[in-house]
Design a protein around this motif. Structure first.
Motif, PDB file in Angstrom:
ATOM      1  N   LEU A 168      49.983  17.280 -14.673  1.00 40.53           N
ATOM      2  CA  LEU A 168      48.791  17.348 -13.821  1.00 40.53           C
ATOM      3  C   LEU A 168      47.517  17.556 -14.625  1.00 40.53           C
ATOM      4  N   ARG A 169      47.654  18.229 -15.768  1.00 37.68           N
ATOM      5  CA  ARG A 169      46.470  18.427 -16.633  1.00 37.68           C
ATOM      6  C   ARG A 169      46.245  17.238 -17.552  1.00 37.68           C
ATOM      7  N   GLY A 170      47.227  16.340 -17.581  1.00 33.40           N
ATOM      8  CA  GLY A 170      47.143  15.194 -18.493  1.00 33.40           C
ATOM      9  C   GLY A 170      47.313  15.628 -19.937  1.00 33.40           C
ATOM     10  N   ASP A 171      47.954  16.793 -20.140  1.00 36.73           N
ATOM     11  CA  ASP A 171      48.090  17.339 -21.496  1.00 36.73           C
ATOM     12  C   ASP A 171      49.419  16.868 -22.107  1.00 36.73           C
ATOM     13  N   ILE A 172      49.426  15.611 -22.542  1.00 37.97           N
ATOM     14  CA  ILE A 172      50.667  15.006 -23.024  1.00 37.97           C
ATOM     15  C   ILE A 172      51.071  15.600 -24.383  1.00 37.97           C
ATOM     16  N   ASP A 173      50.086  15.973 -25.208  1.00 38.04           N
ATOM     17  CA  ASP A 173      50.409  16.599 -26.498  1.00 38.04           C
ATOM     18  C   ASP A 173      51.227  17.874 -26.286  1.00 38.04           C
ATOM     19  N   ARG A 174      50.739  18.698 -25.361  1.00 38.03           N
ATOM     20  CA  ARG A 174      51.452  19.959 -25.090  1.00 38.03           C
ATOM     21  C   ARG A 174      52.829  19.681 -24.490  1.00 38.03           C
ATOM     22  N   LEU A 175      52.879  18.663 -23.635  1.00 36.89           N
ATOM     23  CA  LEU A 175      54.153  18.290 -23.007  1.00 36.89           C
ATOM     24  C   LEU A 175      55.187  17.914 -24.083  1.00 36.89           C
ATOM     25  N   LEU A 176      54.739  17.118 -25.061  1.00 37.22           N
ATOM     26  CA  LEU A 176      55.666  16.659 -26.099  1.00 37.22           C
ATOM     27  C   LEU A 176      56.055  17.772 -27.064  1.00 37.22           C
ATOM     28  N   ARG A 177      55.288  18.858 -27.039  1.00 37.13           N
ATOM     29  CA  ARG A 177      55.601  19.988 -27.911  1.00 37.13           C
ATOM     30  C   ARG A 177      56.663  20.902 -27.309  1.00 37.13           C
ATOM     31  N   GLN A 255      63.529  12.184 -26.255  1.00 37.04           N
ATOM     32  CA  GLN A 255      64.505  11.401 -27.041  1.00 37.04           C
ATOM     33  C   GLN A 255      63.862  10.104 -27.511  1.00 37.04           C
ATOM     34  N   LEU A 256      63.030   9.523 -26.658  1.00 36.44           N
ATOM     35  CA  LEU A 256      62.421   8.236 -26.995  1.00 36.44           C
ATOM     36  C   LEU A 256      61.303   8.375 -28.026  1.00 36.44           C
ATOM     37  N   THR A 257      60.564   9.504 -27.964  1.00 33.74           N
ATOM     38  CA  THR A 257      59.432   9.644 -28.906  1.00 33.74           C
ATOM     39  C   THR A 257      59.896  10.222 -30.243  1.00 33.74           C
ATOM     40  N   ASN A 258      60.722  11.291 -30.182  1.00 33.42           N
ATOM     41  CA  ASN A 258      61.287  11.935 -31.358  1.00 33.42           C
ATOM     42  C   ASN A 258      60.283  12.196 -32.472  1.00 33.42           C
ATOM     43  N   ARG A 259      59.082  12.528 -32.117  1.00 30.35           N
ATOM     44  CA  ARG A 259      58.136  12.941 -33.161  1.00 30.35           C
ATOM     45  C   ARG A 259      57.112  13.897 -32.552  1.00 30.35           C
ATOM     46  N   LEU A 260      56.631  14.808 -33.387  1.00 33.09           N
ATOM     47  CA  LEU A 260      55.618  15.740 -32.909  1.00 33.09           C
ATOM     48  C   LEU A 260      54.273  15.033 -32.883  1.00 33.09           C
ATOM     49  N   PRO A 261      53.454  15.278 -31.860  1.00 32.11           N
ATOM     50  CA  PRO A 261      52.171  14.594 -31.770  1.00 32.11           C
ATOM     51  C   PRO A 261      51.109  15.285 -32.628  1.00 32.11           C
TER      52      PRO A 261
END
Ligand code: SF4
Length: 297
Positions: A168-177, A255-261
């Motif tokens: 909802l915040r659009g915070d994809i970096d935090r999501l991927l962390r 699983q699909l990204t497998n990398r830290l942003p």
């Protein structure tokens, strides 16, 4: 109502699975979910368990101790005293009862000892400060006791709320962390209760007679989280399995990204993992100091 797996009386109806479960089959179901989660990682050496004395961490400690203490894994409960008068003392008293019952090693550290502050004295966004410092101190303690893995008591509701809040915040970096594997300086984390709904964690603790602290912290955990919690509870009622789908969906994305942003380095002040020059805890402590200086002038 009878259990759908045997003829004993049911203690629970799981709307998302369509099953009535008796006490025995309910225990087995919770423990199966916990085992499935911890088996994703190889647990060996020392396993630290973040232990607040509340229901989630008490269930995690109790089940993980049953699972691993006879397999040569050293279990250490670690608790943080954030400096919240009238709340943390009671939770630690209840925590002391369970660690004594289980006979596990217990380490307690406080914000006051390590950072020179108490949450009692934080006027702005105490939960944000508390969360950042707690994560940092748990990592430091887990490293100090030589833990290869740190287990936390986040349940399905906590996880689904966090995922949804980040969307909802659009915070994809935090999501991927949220769930990436351990990096240099960060102890690998597992969340054994990640797929156990909060109500089932509470029921498990009560039916097993696990001593838990039911006090609520006087600081609210955040208005936005409460709104997202209510929204997800409503959706779960209408569409059982919504919370599970949110958490499972993120697992698939990871699983699909497998990398830290981001690039993880070392804090130039305290040597803890950091994105940039200072880690989050040194940054937040700097802000607190400058706010209190402003007030003093
Ligand atoms: Fe810390 Fe906020 Fe939780 Fe209280 S409610 S323990 S201040 S994060």
């Amino acid at each position: 109502m009878k259990c759908d797996k045997c003829s004993a009386p049911a203690v629970l109806f799981q709307k998302y699975s369509g099953l009535h479960l008796c006490k025995t089959h309910f225990f087995a179901d919770v423990e199966k979910k916990i085992k499935r989660e911890v088996r994703k990682e190889k647990i060996e050496g020392t396993l630290a368990i973040a232990f607040s004395g509340g229901k989630d961490s008490a269930v995690a400690l109790s089940v993980l101790n049953d699972l691993f203490s006879h397999r040569g894994v050293d279990i250490i409960a670690i608790s943080i005293d954030e400096g919240i008068t009238g709340y943390r003392e009671n939770a630690l008293e209840s925590a002391a009862i369970l660690v004594a019952e289980l006979g596990v090693r217990w380490e307690v550290a406080s914000f006051e000892q390590h950072f020179g502050i108490r949450i009692d004295h934080v006027n702005e966004r105490p939960c944000t400060v508390c969360g950042i410092l707690r994560r940092s101190l748990l990592n430091r303690l887990a490293k100090a006791v030589g833990a290869s893995t740190l287990a936390t008591g986040h349940n399905l509701d906590d996880e689904a709320q966090t995922v949804q809040m980040n969307y909802l915040r659009g915070d994809i970096d935090r999501l991927l962390r949220l769930d990436h594997p351990a990096k240099e300086g960060l102890v690998r984390r597992v969340k054994p209760l990640k797929y156990v709904p909060e109500k089932e964690v509470a029921l498990y603790a009560i039916l097993k007679g696990i001593p838990i602290n039911l006090d609520e912290c006087r600081f609210s955990a955040g208005v936005f989280r409460a709104e997202v919690r209510d929204m997800l509870n409503e959706l779960e009622l209408k569409h059982p399995g919504t919370k599970y789908a949110l958490v499972k969906g993120l697992e698939r994305i990871l699983q699909l990204t497998n990398r830290l942003p981001f690039e993880l380095g070392q804090c130039t002040r305290c040597s803890e993992p950091a994105v940039g020059t200072l880690c989050q805890s040194c940054n937040v402590l700097d802000k607190l100091r400058s706010t209190s200086q402003d007030r003093a002038t």
